[in-house]
Design a protein around this motif. Structure first.
Motif, PDB file in Angstrom:
ATOM      1  N   ALA A  39     -36.834  13.720  23.940  1.00  0.00           N
ATOM      2  CA  ALA A  39     -35.353  13.012  24.136  1.00  0.00           C
ATOM      3  C   ALA A  39     -34.289  14.553  24.712  1.00  0.00           C
ATOM      4  O   ALA A  39     -33.912  13.979  25.607  1.00  0.00           O
ATOM      5  CB  ALA A  39     -34.733  12.561  23.134  1.00  0.00           C
ATOM      6  N   PHE A  40     -34.418  15.445  24.307  1.00  0.00           N
ATOM      7  CA  PHE A  40     -33.702  16.590  24.896  1.00  0.00           C
ATOM      8  C   PHE A  40     -34.246  16.847  26.253  1.00  0.00           C
ATOM      9  O   PHE A  40     -33.192  17.176  27.231  1.00  0.00           O
ATOM     10  CB  PHE A  40     -33.844  17.748  23.933  1.00  0.00           C
ATOM     11  CG  PHE A  40     -32.913  17.782  22.723  1.00  0.00           C
ATOM     12  CD1 PHE A  40     -31.240  17.804  23.161  1.00  0.00           C
ATOM     13  CD2 PHE A  40     -33.314  17.523  21.579  1.00  0.00           C
ATOM     14  CE1 PHE A  40     -30.581  17.667  21.964  1.00  0.00           C
ATOM     15  CE2 PHE A  40     -32.207  17.339  20.471  1.00  0.00           C
ATOM     16  CZ  PHE A  40     -30.869  17.569  20.742  1.00  0.00           C
ATOM     17  N   VAL A  41     -35.580  16.812  26.416  1.00  0.00           N
ATOM     18  CA  VAL A  41     -35.942  17.363  27.916  1.00  0.00           C
ATOM     19  C   VAL A  41     -35.673  16.060  29.065  1.00  0.00           C
ATOM     20  O   VAL A  41     -35.103  16.453  30.136  1.00  0.00           O
ATOM     21  CB  VAL A  41     -37.520  17.404  27.785  1.00  0.00           C
ATOM     22  CG1 VAL A  41     -38.024  17.578  29.049  1.00  0.00           C
ATOM     23  CG2 VAL A  41     -37.871  18.828  27.023  1.00  0.00           C
ATOM     24  N   VAL A  42     -35.835  14.849  28.628  1.00  0.00           N
ATOM     25  CA  VAL A  42     -35.718  13.761  29.452  1.00  0.00           C
ATOM     26  C   VAL A  42     -33.935  13.778  29.683  1.00  0.00           C
ATOM     27  O   VAL A  42     -33.579  13.756  30.826  1.00  0.00           O
ATOM     28  CB  VAL A  42     -35.888  12.495  28.756  1.00  0.00           C
ATOM     29  CG1 VAL A  42     -35.312  11.326  29.607  1.00  0.00           C
ATOM     30  CG2 VAL A  42     -37.571  12.506  28.749  1.00  0.00           C
ATOM     31  N   LEU A  43     -33.152  13.920  28.661  1.00  0.00           N
ATOM     32  CA  LEU A  43     -31.754  13.687  28.731  1.00  0.00           C
ATOM     33  C   LEU A  43     -31.061  15.101  29.634  1.00  0.00           C
ATOM     34  O   LEU A  43     -30.266  14.766  30.500  1.00  0.00           O
ATOM     35  CB  LEU A  43     -30.951  13.472  27.532  1.00  0.00           C
ATOM     36  CG  LEU A  43     -31.081  12.259  26.931  1.00  0.00           C
ATOM     37  CD1 LEU A  43     -30.453  12.033  25.667  1.00  0.00           C
ATOM     38  CD2 LEU A  43     -30.636  11.233  27.927  1.00  0.00           C
ATOM     39  N   GLY A  44     -31.654  16.147  29.243  1.00  0.00           N
ATOM     40  CA  GLY A  44     -31.354  17.571  29.861  1.00  0.00           C
ATOM     41  C   GLY A  44     -31.855  17.353  31.267  1.00  0.00           C
ATOM     42  O   GLY A  44     -31.208  17.860  32.202  1.00  0.00           O
ATOM     43  N   GLY A  45     -33.004  16.908  31.441  1.00  0.00           N
ATOM     44  CA  GLY A  45     -33.654  16.814  32.992  1.00  0.00           C
ATOM     45  C   GLY A  45     -32.749  15.757  33.707  1.00  0.00           C
ATOM     46  O   GLY A  45     -32.402  16.128  34.906  1.00  0.00           O
ATOM     47  N   ALA A  46     -32.280  14.721  33.162  1.00  0.00           N
ATOM     48  CA  ALA A  46     -31.552  14.002  33.825  1.00  0.00           C
ATOM     49  C   ALA A  46     -29.971  14.514  34.052  1.00  0.00           C
ATOM     50  O   ALA A  46     -29.775  14.181  35.374  1.00  0.00           O
ATOM     51  CB  ALA A  46     -31.337  12.827  32.919  1.00  0.00           C
ATOM     52  N   PHE A  47     -29.572  15.193  33.254  1.00  0.00           N
ATOM     53  CA  PHE A  47     -28.270  15.683  33.508  1.00  0.00           C
ATOM     54  C   PHE A  47     -28.257  16.951  34.773  1.00  0.00           C
ATOM     55  O   PHE A  47     -27.873  16.810  35.648  1.00  0.00           O
ATOM     56  CB  PHE A  47     -27.858  16.412  32.432  1.00  0.00           C
ATOM     57  CG  PHE A  47     -26.557  17.392  32.459  1.00  0.00           C
ATOM     58  CD1 PHE A  47     -25.440  17.019  32.827  1.00  0.00           C
ATOM     59  CD2 PHE A  47     -26.658  18.822  32.073  1.00  0.00           C
ATOM     60  CE1 PHE A  47     -24.265  17.721  33.000  1.00  0.00           C
ATOM     61  CE2 PHE A  47     -25.428  19.514  32.394  1.00  0.00           C
ATOM     62  CZ  PHE A  47     -24.296  19.048  32.717  1.00  0.00           C
ATOM     63  N   MET A  48     -29.343  17.653  34.550  1.00  0.00           N
ATOM     64  CA  MET A  48     -29.490  18.720  35.508  1.00  0.00           C
ATOM     65  C   MET A  48     -29.860  18.160  36.984  1.00  0.00           C
ATOM     66  O   MET A  48     -29.585  18.548  38.020  1.00  0.00           O
ATOM     67  CB  MET A  48     -30.490  19.882  35.090  1.00  0.00           C
ATOM     68  CG  MET A  48     -30.092  20.576  34.085  1.00  0.00           C
ATOM     69  SD  MET A  48     -28.539  21.328  34.314  1.00  0.00           S
ATOM     70  CE  MET A  48     -29.089  22.497  35.551  1.00  0.00           C
ATOM     71  N   ALA A  49     -30.711  17.247  36.855  1.00  0.00           N
ATOM     72  CA  ALA A  49     -31.055  16.612  38.196  1.00  0.00           C
ATOM     73  C   ALA A  49     -30.130  15.765  38.945  1.00  0.00           C
ATOM     74  O   ALA A  49     -29.790  15.695  40.225  1.00  0.00           O
ATOM     75  CB  ALA A  49     -32.395  15.250  38.069  1.00  0.00           C
ATOM     76  N   GLY A  50     -29.194  15.384  37.984  1.00  0.00           N
ATOM     77  CA  GLY A  50     -27.923  14.627  38.475  1.00  0.00           C
ATOM     78  C   GLY A  50     -27.033  15.679  39.238  1.00  0.00           C
ATOM     79  O   GLY A  50     -26.318  15.492  40.102  1.00  0.00           O
ATOM     80  N   LEU A  51     -26.856  17.013  38.467  1.00  0.00           N
ATOM     81  CA  LEU A  51     -26.173  18.423  38.850  1.00  0.00           C
ATOM     82  C   LEU A  51     -26.622  18.586  40.455  1.00  0.00           C
ATOM     83  O   LEU A  51     -25.995  19.052  41.050  1.00  0.00           O
ATOM     84  CB  LEU A  51     -25.974  19.187  38.137  1.00  0.00           C
ATOM     85  CG  LEU A  51     -25.123  19.057  36.854  1.00  0.00           C
ATOM     86  CD1 LEU A  51     -25.156  20.327  35.896  1.00  0.00           C
ATOM     87  CD2 LEU A  51     -23.502  18.865  37.223  1.00  0.00           C
ATOM     88  N   GLY A  52     -28.083  18.463  40.505  1.00  0.00           N
ATOM     89  CA  GLY A  52     -28.638  18.881  41.864  1.00  0.00           C
ATOM     90  C   GLY A  52     -28.379  17.880  42.907  1.00  0.00           C
ATOM     91  O   GLY A  52     -27.983  18.309  43.854  1.00  0.00           O
ATOM     92  N   LEU A  53     -28.019  16.526  42.611  1.00  0.00           N
ATOM     93  CA  LEU A  53     -27.677  15.774  43.340  1.00  0.00           C
ATOM     94  C   LEU A  53     -26.412  15.646  43.977  1.00  0.00           C
ATOM     95  O   LEU A  53     -26.164  15.632  45.175  1.00  0.00           O
ATOM     96  CB  LEU A  53     -28.060  14.097  43.050  1.00  0.00           C
ATOM     97  CG  LEU A  53     -29.490  13.656  42.839  1.00  0.00           C
ATOM     98  CD1 LEU A  53     -29.357  12.369  42.198  1.00  0.00           C
ATOM     99  CD2 LEU A  53     -29.971  13.483  44.262  1.00  0.00           C
TER     100      LEU A  53
END
Length: 261
Positions: free
Chosen positions: A149-163
């Protein structure tokens, strides 16, 4: 606007975008997968040799054991960010962003497709690191579902910042500036290499306003069963941060912010 002939969700287009984003990093595994693994391994070796036994226990475990979850989390979020920021930035600079904007994909479908690519890259690297540390160091995962859960949500947050970085930047040096002067410092100063309770009160308070801290701390709890913050609190903060960034990215794709010019 009427209903698209694809229906409410263009599943084919969305799946194609997800495949494209995954194939981008799978096509160059030496750069996108092996290099981060080697970097994380070097961090672990250097800190173990330089500090090692002299550091003493941290949170009731050895320093090396304490360090592993933080390194895994930091590597995951950095690569989730790199995947989406480089993808969108390259498309803008090379002029093929039109190939993404012209297909019948809505703003939220574009958002989900790009985020999925970033999350998958982070998950893959995190899984390999977790297996490697488990084999070499005997490092287990106390709460695997929470870790996911932390990896998926953390990855989504950081991928969003990347966008958002890819949307905002117009040149590669602008993208690099955001990465080097904002993302990297926030990642390194988020408790990866230390417990924030060891910081002076003012710095500890400042750190707790850093969303990266809650990703690192949540993953550490998932591995060790101990953390600086309650895991439910960390997961809530990361989830809210990921949702907020996702909404901003959706609005950017919907309006074509810095993408159509």
């Amino acid at each position: 606007m009427g209903t698209r002939r694809f229906g409410r969700v263009n599943w084919l287009g969305l799946w194609t975008l997800v495949q494209r984003e995954c194939q981008r990093f799978l096509a160059i595994p030496t750069q996108t997968i092996l290099a981060p693994l080697v970097t994380a391994g070097l961090f672990l070796v250097i800190f173990t040799i330089a500090v090692g036994e002299r550091r003493g226990d941290v949170m009731g475990v050895s320093f090396t054991t304490f360090l592993v979850p933080g390194l895994i989390a930091m590597t995951v979020i950095q690569n989730a960010f790199a995947n989406t920021s480089s993808s969108l930035m390259s498309a803008k600079v090379m002029g093929n962003i039109v190939d993404t904007l012209m297909p019948p994909l809505s703003g939220w479908e574009l958002t989900v497709g790009y985020l999925a690519g970033g999350i998958m890259r982070g998950l893959m690297i995190g899984l390999v690191l977790a297996i490697a540390t488990g084999i070499v160091l005997g490092q287990g995962v106390a709460h695997p579902i929470w870790a996911l859960a932390f990896v998926v949500l953390g990855g989504a947050f950081m991928a969003g910042l990347g966008l958002l970085t890819g949307m905002q930047a117009q040149k590669f040096d602008q993208q690099a500036a955001i990465t080097n002067f904002i993302i990297t410092p926030l990642a390194f100063l988020s408790g990866t290499f230390y417990s924030v309770t060891a910081l002076p009160p003012v710095l500890e308070t400042i750190t707790r306003f850093n969303p990266f801290f809650y990703i690192i701390d949540g993953v550490r709890w998932s591995f060790l069963g101990t953390s600086d913050t309650a895991p439910a609190m960390s997961l809530t903060v990361v989830g809210i941060a990921a949702l907020a960034v996702g909404i901003v990215v959706w609005l950017g794709f919907r309006s074509g912010y810095r993408l159509k010019t």
